[in-house]
Enzyme design. Structure first.
Site, PDB file in Angstrom:
ATOM      1  N   ASN A   7     -89.015 -28.100   3.553  1.00  0.00           N
ATOM      2  CA  ASN A   7     -87.760 -28.453   4.229  1.00  0.00           C
ATOM      3  C   ASN A   7     -87.351 -27.240   5.050  1.00  0.00           C
ATOM      4  OD1 ASN A   7     -85.166 -29.106   5.026  1.00  0.00           O
ATOM      5  ND2 ASN A   7     -84.461 -29.717   3.003  1.00  0.00           N
ATOM      6  N   ARG A  85     -89.760 -32.661   5.455  1.00  0.00           N
ATOM      7  CA  ARG A  85     -88.508 -33.323   5.781  1.00  0.00           C
ATOM      8  C   ARG A  85     -88.241 -33.131   7.269  1.00  0.00           C
ATOM      9  NH1 ARG A  85     -82.462 -31.206   5.534  1.00  0.00           N
ATOM     10  NH2 ARG A  85     -81.371 -33.169   5.854  1.00  0.00           N
ATOM     11  N   HIS A 202     -73.674 -39.288  -0.953  1.00  0.00           N
ATOM     12  CA  HIS A 202     -74.353 -37.986  -0.991  1.00  0.00           C
ATOM     13  C   HIS A 202     -73.339 -36.946  -0.525  1.00  0.00           C
ATOM     14  CE1 HIS A 202     -77.820 -35.179  -0.522  1.00  0.00           C
ATOM     15  NE2 HIS A 202     -76.956 -34.619   0.310  1.00  0.00           N
ATOM     16  N   ASN A 329     -71.465 -32.398  -9.469  1.00  0.00           N
ATOM     17  CA  ASN A 329     -70.844 -31.304 -10.222  1.00  0.00           C
ATOM     18  C   ASN A 329     -69.321 -31.299 -10.257  1.00  0.00           C
ATOM     19  OD1 ASN A 329     -73.269 -29.703 -11.018  1.00  0.00           O
ATOM     20  ND2 ASN A 329     -73.565 -29.662  -8.805  1.00  0.00           N
TER      21      ASN A 329
END
Length: 394
Positions: A7, A85, A202, A329
């Site tokens: 990536n 990616r 996301h 989180n």
């Protein structure tokens, strides 16, 4: 067999050696600040971490270190492919592609659509081809998953020539993450993915939500570029298009400067005046910092509003999935978002939500509520699986 997943960012290179079948990671790491005197690489191997200085290092030099470590671990001969990616594939790519000169040129034609991302992706691909000339190189596109969006979702109400000649439409991003967590959610809910209406969120420094109907993307909060949609770390998300001309005239900025500010100087950073890091904002808000609290409230309000809009695109809602650094989180962001979604019947299970913040994915809503889930995304594993699938089909 293992897949090396790369990536490439504008000054970084994230990598992982992944078993596409099990998701096991044999080696991973991150090279940061490439091209500067502060360049360095962190390597993680089985709980052991090493850091290497890369003063002035390039993608090629970073990959040389990866290559040397692969040799030391005896993995060189076990690599099947390199999976990359790639942020923007335009309308051409709706699936992974084996990288050829023609494919690389097609990725280059998408640079105007992702000027911050695709050039870095191309640089990483070229460096990998030089480092691993005998391995297949596979491009996995952030935009590919969203190529199933219907025209009513991806078209803008702009002159037809803008779309036909210049590709002005909504593309969506974070496709590998949305696809991965939707499939994981189906397993946790013990229901076929093909029967589910899910909204996946996301949430990281970049943020997007996606309407996933039967495993296919039918709408996304991001558009022509990754700037549209939610409030993000340093990106504004949705603004009035007239803002560009107005602030250009009022502040004496070029359109390029306005766009750069919306990408790099806006979002949570601008609203708080402190940071783009949600953890730091939550700590500051707990100490009574009003602007930090305002930034969080605006972030949550935009997120809840967008999730509700995606439910309209789905024609119903079987569940919401939180993922990414914030989604996985921040129990408080999840709770505040679901509280705003009470109109859709959501009720938080505070105990389950608190457990999820400690790395235990699962359902975080009350038994009589539609399910909301926390799922740890794994884009590296998804890219490895996509690369493996392409090679198997060929």
């Amino acid at each position: 067999m293992w897949i090396l997943v790369l990536n490439s960012g504008s000054s970084s290179l994230k990598f992982a050696v992944v078993n596409p079948g099990s998701g096991e990671v044999r080696l991973s790491g991150l090279a940061e600040r490439l091209g500067s005197e502060a360049a360095s690489m962190r390597m993680d191997r089985g709980g052991e971490r090493q850091t290497h200085a890369l003063k002035g290092g390039s993608y090629a030099q970073a990959l040389d270190l990866v290559l040397a470590e692969l040799g030391r671990l005896g993995l060189w001969g076990q690599l099947r492919a390199v999976g990359h990616r790639v942020v923007h594939g335009g309308e051409r790519f709706s699936a992974p592609a084996l990288i050829t000169p023609e494919v690389l040129e097609a990725i280059r034609t998408c640079v105007p659509l992702a000027p911050l991302h695709n050039p870095a992706n191309i640089a990483g691909i070229k460096a990998a081809i030089r480092a691993f000339p005998d391995l297949p190189q596979v491009a996995v596109f952030d935009t590919a998953f969203h190529q199933t969006m219907p025209e009513v979702a991806y078209r803008y109400a702009v002159p037809e020539a803008w779309y036909r000649q210049h590709g002005v439409r909504r593309y969506g991003f974070h496709g590998t993450s949305h696809a991965f967590v939707a499939a994981e959610a189906a397993q946790l809910l013990a229901r076929p993915l093909t029967e589910l209406k899910l909204v996946t969120a996301h949430l990281g420094n970049g943020c997007s939500v996606c309407a996933v109907l039967g495993g296919r993307s039918v709408d996304s909060s991001m558009g022509l570029t990754p700037l549209e949609g939610l409030v993000m770390g340093t990106r504004s998300g949705d603004v009035d298009p007239g803002l560009h001309d107005y602030i250009s005239r009022q502040a004496g900025l070029s359109l390029t400067e306005v766009t750069a500010a919306l990408n790099r100087e806006s979002g949570l950073l601008a609203l708080s005046g402190l940071t783009n890091d949600m953890r730091e904002l939550e700590e500051a808000a707990a100490r009574g910092h009003a602007q930090a609290q305002l930034a969080i409230d605006i972030f949550v309000n935009r997120l809840a509003r967008s999730i509700a809009a995606m439910a309209v695109s789905l024609g119903g809602l079987d569940g919401v999935v939180f993922t990414g650094g914030i989604g996985e989180n921040s129990a408080s962001v999840r709770a505040a978002t679901l509280t705003r979604l009470r109109v859709l019947g959501f009720a938080v299970d505070q105990e389950a939500n608190g457990r999820a913040v400690r790395g235990h994915p699962g359902i975080i809503t009350a038994p009589d509520s539609p399910p909301a889930l926390v799922i740890n995304t794994n884009e590296e594993w998804m890219i490895a699986r996509e690369a493996q699938g392409l090679l198997n089909s060929d």
